[in-house]
Scaffold this motif. Structure first.
Motif, PDB file in Angstrom:
ATOM      1  N   HIS A 188      42.466  38.413  37.484  1.00  0.00           N
ATOM      2  CA  HIS A 188      42.711  39.706  37.420  1.00  0.00           C
ATOM      3  C   HIS A 188      42.069  40.953  37.618  1.00  0.00           C
ATOM      4  O   HIS A 188      41.428  41.350  36.571  1.00  0.00           O
ATOM      5  N   LEU A 233      47.540  47.104  38.247  1.00  0.00           N
ATOM      6  CA  LEU A 233      47.744  46.052  37.679  1.00  0.00           C
ATOM      7  C   LEU A 233      46.729  45.067  38.039  1.00  0.00           C
ATOM      8  O   LEU A 233      46.854  44.532  39.430  1.00  0.00           O
ATOM      9  N   ASN A 276      57.842  39.553  41.974  1.00  0.00           N
ATOM     10  CA  ASN A 276      58.501  38.709  42.447  1.00  0.00           C
ATOM     11  C   ASN A 276      59.544  39.416  43.059  1.00  0.00           C
ATOM     12  O   ASN A 276      60.509  39.356  43.380  1.00  0.00           O
ATOM     13  N   LEU A 329      45.206  41.698  38.792  1.00  0.00           N
ATOM     14  CA  LEU A 329      46.580  39.848  39.316  1.00  0.00           C
ATOM     15  C   LEU A 329      45.695  38.526  39.306  1.00  0.00           C
ATOM     16  O   LEU A 329      44.853  37.994  39.229  1.00  0.00           O
ATOM     17  N   PRO A 330      46.431  38.356  38.590  1.00  0.00           N
ATOM     18  CA  PRO A 330      46.052  36.457  37.253  1.00  0.00           C
ATOM     19  C   PRO A 330      45.306  35.982  38.824  1.00  0.00           C
ATOM     20  O   PRO A 330      44.428  35.435  38.175  1.00  0.00           O
ATOM     21  N   ALA A 376      49.605  38.478  46.541  1.00  0.00           N
ATOM     22  CA  ALA A 376      49.742  38.235  45.244  1.00  0.00           C
ATOM     23  C   ALA A 376      50.119  39.195  44.388  1.00  0.00           C
ATOM     24  O   ALA A 376      50.844  39.225  43.629  1.00  0.00           O
ATOM     25  N   SER A 403      54.253  38.174  44.571  1.00  0.00           N
ATOM     26  CA  SER A 403      54.142  37.246  43.525  1.00  0.00           C
ATOM     27  C   SER A 403      53.993  37.549  42.684  1.00  0.00           C
ATOM     28  O   SER A 403      55.297  37.384  40.971  1.00  0.00           O
ATOM     29  N   GLU A 404      53.443  38.360  42.133  1.00  0.00           N
ATOM     30  CA  GLU A 404      53.469  38.769  40.057  1.00  0.00           C
ATOM     31  C   GLU A 404      54.551  39.564  39.829  1.00  0.00           C
ATOM     32  O   GLU A 404      55.065  40.236  39.404  1.00  0.00           O
TER      33      GLU A 404
END
Length: 73
Positions: free
Chosen positions: A33, A26, A58, A28-29, A52, A55-56
């Protein structure tokens, strides 16, 4: 949060296999990234990485799950 707590809560929330897969894959922007494994290797805070991921994915309600007694999770 330390590294072992990070991996424990990742497994508790997503399951051991999927949690490991997320850590490896995954991107993470909000953290360049990079994956959780890459970020941990680079010395990033496990708490920052966990926030993070929450958040990603949700799942903000899980942000402090590691602070709950393991038997109560």
């Amino acid at each position: 949060m330390n590294h072992s707590e990070f991996h424990d809560v990742l497994a508790d929330v997503f399951g051991p296999a999927y949690g490991q897969a997320l850590a490896r894959t995954l991107a993470l922007p909000g953290l360049g990234h990079r994956t959780a494994d890459e970020l941990l290797e680079a010395g990033e805070s496990p708490q920052k990485i966990w926030t993070a991921i929450c958040s990603e994915m949700n799942i903000e309600d899980e942000a402090f799950r590691h602070r709950v007694n393991r038997d109560e999770r």
